[in-house]
Design a protein around this motif. Structure first.
Motif, PDB file in Angstrom:
ATOM      1  N   ILE A   3     -34.037 -38.611  24.885  1.00 49.38           N
ATOM      2  CA  ILE A   3     -34.079 -39.065  23.778  1.00 49.38           C
ATOM      3  C   ILE A   3     -32.835 -39.472  23.628  1.00 49.38           C
ATOM      4  O   ILE A   3     -33.184 -40.552  22.905  1.00 49.38           O
ATOM      5  N   ASN A   4     -31.402 -39.236  24.928  1.00 45.71           N
ATOM      6  CA  ASN A   4     -30.063 -39.459  24.257  1.00 45.71           C
ATOM      7  C   ASN A   4     -30.330 -41.528  25.541  1.00 45.71           C
ATOM      8  O   ASN A   4     -29.943 -42.229  25.556  1.00 45.71           O
ATOM      9  N   MET A   5     -31.440 -41.598  25.806  1.00 43.75           N
ATOM     10  CA  MET A   5     -31.520 -43.046  27.557  1.00 43.75           C
ATOM     11  C   MET A   5     -31.390 -44.566  25.894  1.00 43.75           C
ATOM     12  O   MET A   5     -32.480 -44.211  25.340  1.00 43.75           O
ATOM     13  N   PRO A   6     -30.365 -44.873  26.504  1.00 43.13           N
ATOM     14  CA  PRO A   6     -30.196 -45.928  25.816  1.00 43.13           C
ATOM     15  C   PRO A   6     -31.726 -46.877  26.279  1.00 43.13           C
ATOM     16  O   PRO A   6     -32.537 -47.024  27.406  1.00 43.13           O
ATOM     17  N   LYS A   7     -32.729 -47.728  25.211  1.00 43.99           N
ATOM     18  CA  LYS A   7     -33.775 -48.468  25.392  1.00 43.99           C
ATOM     19  C   LYS A   7     -33.011 -49.877  24.749  1.00 43.99           C
ATOM     20  O   LYS A   7     -32.887 -50.060  24.357  1.00 43.99           O
ATOM     21  N   ASN A   8     -33.944 -50.983  25.804  1.00 45.49           N
ATOM     22  CA  ASN A   8     -33.060 -52.314  25.032  1.00 45.49           C
ATOM     23  C   ASN A   8     -34.447 -52.816  24.739  1.00 45.49           C
ATOM     24  O   ASN A   8     -35.486 -52.255  24.700  1.00 45.49           O
ATOM     25  N   LYS A   9     -34.512 -53.990  24.609  1.00 48.45           N
ATOM     26  CA  LYS A   9     -35.042 -55.008  23.427  1.00 48.45           C
ATOM     27  C   LYS A   9     -36.907 -55.271  24.328  1.00 48.45           C
ATOM     28  O   LYS A   9     -38.103 -54.799  23.761  1.00 48.45           O
ATOM     29  N   PHE A  10     -37.388 -54.469  25.466  1.00 50.88           N
ATOM     30  CA  PHE A  10     -37.991 -54.245  26.264  1.00 50.88           C
ATOM     31  C   PHE A  10     -38.744 -52.811  26.130  1.00 50.88           C
ATOM     32  O   PHE A  10     -39.831 -52.929  26.682  1.00 50.88           O
ATOM     33  N   PHE A  11     -38.547 -51.949  25.652  1.00 48.74           N
ATOM     34  CA  PHE A  11     -38.318 -50.651  25.734  1.00 48.74           C
ATOM     35  C   PHE A  11     -39.702 -50.529  25.493  1.00 48.74           C
ATOM     36  O   PHE A  11     -41.118 -49.800  25.767  1.00 48.74           O
ATOM     37  N   SER A  12     -40.103 -50.862  24.079  1.00 49.57           N
ATOM     38  CA  SER A  12     -41.419 -50.858  23.524  1.00 49.57           C
ATOM     39  C   SER A  12     -42.763 -51.446  24.029  1.00 49.57           C
ATOM     40  O   SER A  12     -42.971 -50.439  23.995  1.00 49.57           O
ATOM     41  N   LEU A  13     -42.179 -52.971  24.359  1.00 46.64           N
ATOM     42  CA  LEU A  13     -43.073 -53.106  25.257  1.00 46.64           C
ATOM     43  C   LEU A  13     -43.945 -52.978  26.327  1.00 46.64           C
ATOM     44  O   LEU A  13     -44.905 -52.803  26.776  1.00 46.64           O
ATOM     45  N   ALA A  14     -42.621 -51.797  27.373  1.00 46.80           N
ATOM     46  CA  ALA A  14     -42.878 -51.144  28.569  1.00 46.80           C
ATOM     47  C   ALA A  14     -44.016 -50.186  27.532  1.00 46.80           C
ATOM     48  O   ALA A  14     -45.021 -49.646  29.141  1.00 46.80           O
ATOM     49  N   VAL A  15     -43.422 -49.546  27.035  1.00 56.47           N
ATOM     50  CA  VAL A  15     -44.345 -48.349  26.716  1.00 56.47           C
ATOM     51  C   VAL A  15     -45.478 -48.648  25.956  1.00 56.47           C
ATOM     52  O   VAL A  15     -47.236 -47.983  26.996  1.00 56.47           O
ATOM     53  N   PHE A  17     -47.470 -51.517  26.941  1.00 58.86           N
ATOM     54  CA  PHE A  17     -48.042 -52.001  28.345  1.00 58.86           C
ATOM     55  C   PHE A  17     -48.296 -50.664  29.099  1.00 58.86           C
ATOM     56  O   PHE A  17     -49.202 -50.634  29.541  1.00 58.86           O
ATOM     57  N   ASN A  18     -47.288 -49.491  29.035  1.00 60.27           N
ATOM     58  CA  ASN A  18     -48.029 -48.827  29.922  1.00 60.27           C
ATOM     59  C   ASN A  18     -49.066 -48.097  29.911  1.00 60.27           C
ATOM     60  O   ASN A  18     -49.794 -47.653  29.963  1.00 60.27           O
ATOM     61  N   ASN A  19     -49.011 -47.344  28.090  1.00 53.97           N
ATOM     62  CA  ASN A  19     -50.144 -46.658  27.846  1.00 53.97           C
ATOM     63  C   ASN A  19     -51.545 -47.898  27.528  1.00 53.97           C
ATOM     64  O   ASN A  19     -52.887 -47.274  28.530  1.00 53.97           O
ATOM     65  N   THR A  20     -51.464 -49.243  27.923  1.00 48.81           N
ATOM     66  CA  THR A  20     -52.487 -49.586  27.962  1.00 48.81           C
ATOM     67  C   THR A  20     -52.918 -50.162  29.215  1.00 48.81           C
ATOM     68  O   THR A  20     -54.493 -50.180  28.986  1.00 48.81           O
ATOM     69  N   MET A  21     -52.097 -50.013  30.678  1.00 46.48           N
ATOM     70  CA  MET A  21     -52.126 -49.730  32.001  1.00 46.48           C
ATOM     71  C   MET A  21     -53.465 -48.830  32.142  1.00 46.48           C
ATOM     72  O   MET A  21     -54.310 -48.692  32.824  1.00 46.48           O
ATOM     73  N   ALA A  22     -52.730 -47.718  31.470  1.00 40.60           N
ATOM     74  CA  ALA A  22     -52.937 -45.941  31.534  1.00 40.60           C
ATOM     75  C   ALA A  22     -55.027 -45.879  31.190  1.00 40.60           C
ATOM     76  O   ALA A  22     -55.754 -45.859  31.609  1.00 40.60           O
ATOM     77  N   GLN A  23     -54.973 -46.922  30.187  1.00 42.37           N
ATOM     78  CA  GLN A  23     -56.075 -46.777  29.730  1.00 42.37           C
ATOM     79  C   GLN A  23     -57.100 -47.569  30.579  1.00 42.37           C
ATOM     80  O   GLN A  23     -58.475 -47.374  30.564  1.00 42.37           O
ATOM     81  N   LEU A  24     -57.035 -48.753  30.865  1.00 37.48           N
ATOM     82  CA  LEU A  24     -57.938 -49.919  32.062  1.00 37.48           C
ATOM     83  C   LEU A  24     -57.605 -49.134  33.138  1.00 37.48           C
ATOM     84  O   LEU A  24     -58.872 -49.074  33.297  1.00 37.48           O
ATOM     85  N   THR A  25     -56.799 -47.975  33.004  1.00 32.33           N
ATOM     86  CA  THR A  25     -56.937 -47.168  34.621  1.00 32.33           C
ATOM     87  C   THR A  25     -57.831 -46.313  34.812  1.00 32.33           C
ATOM     88  O   THR A  25     -58.893 -46.112  35.315  1.00 32.33           O
ATOM     89  N   ARG A  26     -57.753 -45.209  33.395  1.00 33.56           N
ATOM     90  CA  ARG A  26     -59.269 -44.613  32.837  1.00 33.56           C
ATOM     91  C   ARG A  26     -60.457 -45.361  32.882  1.00 33.56           C
ATOM     92  O   ARG A  26     -61.276 -43.988  33.670  1.00 33.56           O
ATOM     93  N   ARG A  27     -60.609 -45.854  32.503  1.00 35.40           N
ATOM     94  CA  ARG A  27     -61.702 -46.442  32.068  1.00 35.40           C
ATOM     95  C   ARG A  27     -62.531 -47.313  33.185  1.00 35.40           C
ATOM     96  O   ARG A  27     -63.609 -46.823  34.132  1.00 35.40           O
TER      97      ARG A  27
END
Length: 149
Positions: A3-15, A17-27
């Motif tokens: 929760i206290n981890m610093p989040k840079n400008k790419f963090f939300s994009l990474a989240v 992206f990771n969710n989308t890759m997980a969806q595609l992998t599941r498919r």
């Protein structure tokens, strides 16, 4: 803590992206589940293709499964004439497992089926402009897959 981890400008994009890759992998795994071999069997075949020959214990370790579970996978692949077993010339207690020609063919067929599903999904879902962007997207994904941080 996270929760206290610093989040840079790419963090939300990474989240995202990771969710989308997980969806595609599941498919893709779902499509793999429509194959004549289980995902574990397919992964075992792919490992044997990459490594030429392996001990059952090596396969189990890479899969993070028990020796007993790997033994069942090996038995199934052997009964389907996809692998061969070779006793080590120097140590008769060791038996190496290799993918045979039939196993290589079956693995190629399963990969082709997943790729065909993905090709149809691309054709059905994406516009010509989006399709034109895919080669550069694939290049970026390949680049990211090689990063060691």
């Amino acid at each position: 803590s996270f929760i206290n981890m610093p989040k840079n400008k790419f963090f939300s994009l990474a989240v995202s992206f990771n969710n989308t890759m997980a969806q595609l992998t599941r498919r893709l795994r779902k499509e793999a589940g429509k194959q004549p071999f289980s995902l574990s069997e397919q992964t075992t075949m792919a490992l044997l293709e990459q490594n030429k020959k392996m001990l059952p214990s090596e396969l189990a370790d890479l899969h993070h499964i028990s020796a007993q579970a790997m033994s069942q996978i090996i038995s199934r692949l052997f009964s389907e004439d996809c692998i061969i077993k070779n006793v080590d010339e120097n140590d008769g207690r060791k038996t190496y497992i290799s993918l045979n020609a039939n196993g290589k063919e079956k693995l190629a067929e399963m990969r082709a089926a997943r790729s065909l599903w993905l090709a149809k999904a691309i054709e059905k879902t994406l516009t010509e402009e989006e399709i034109a962007q895919l080669p550069s997207v694939v290049g970026l994904l390949q680049k990211l897959s090689m990063v060691q941080i």
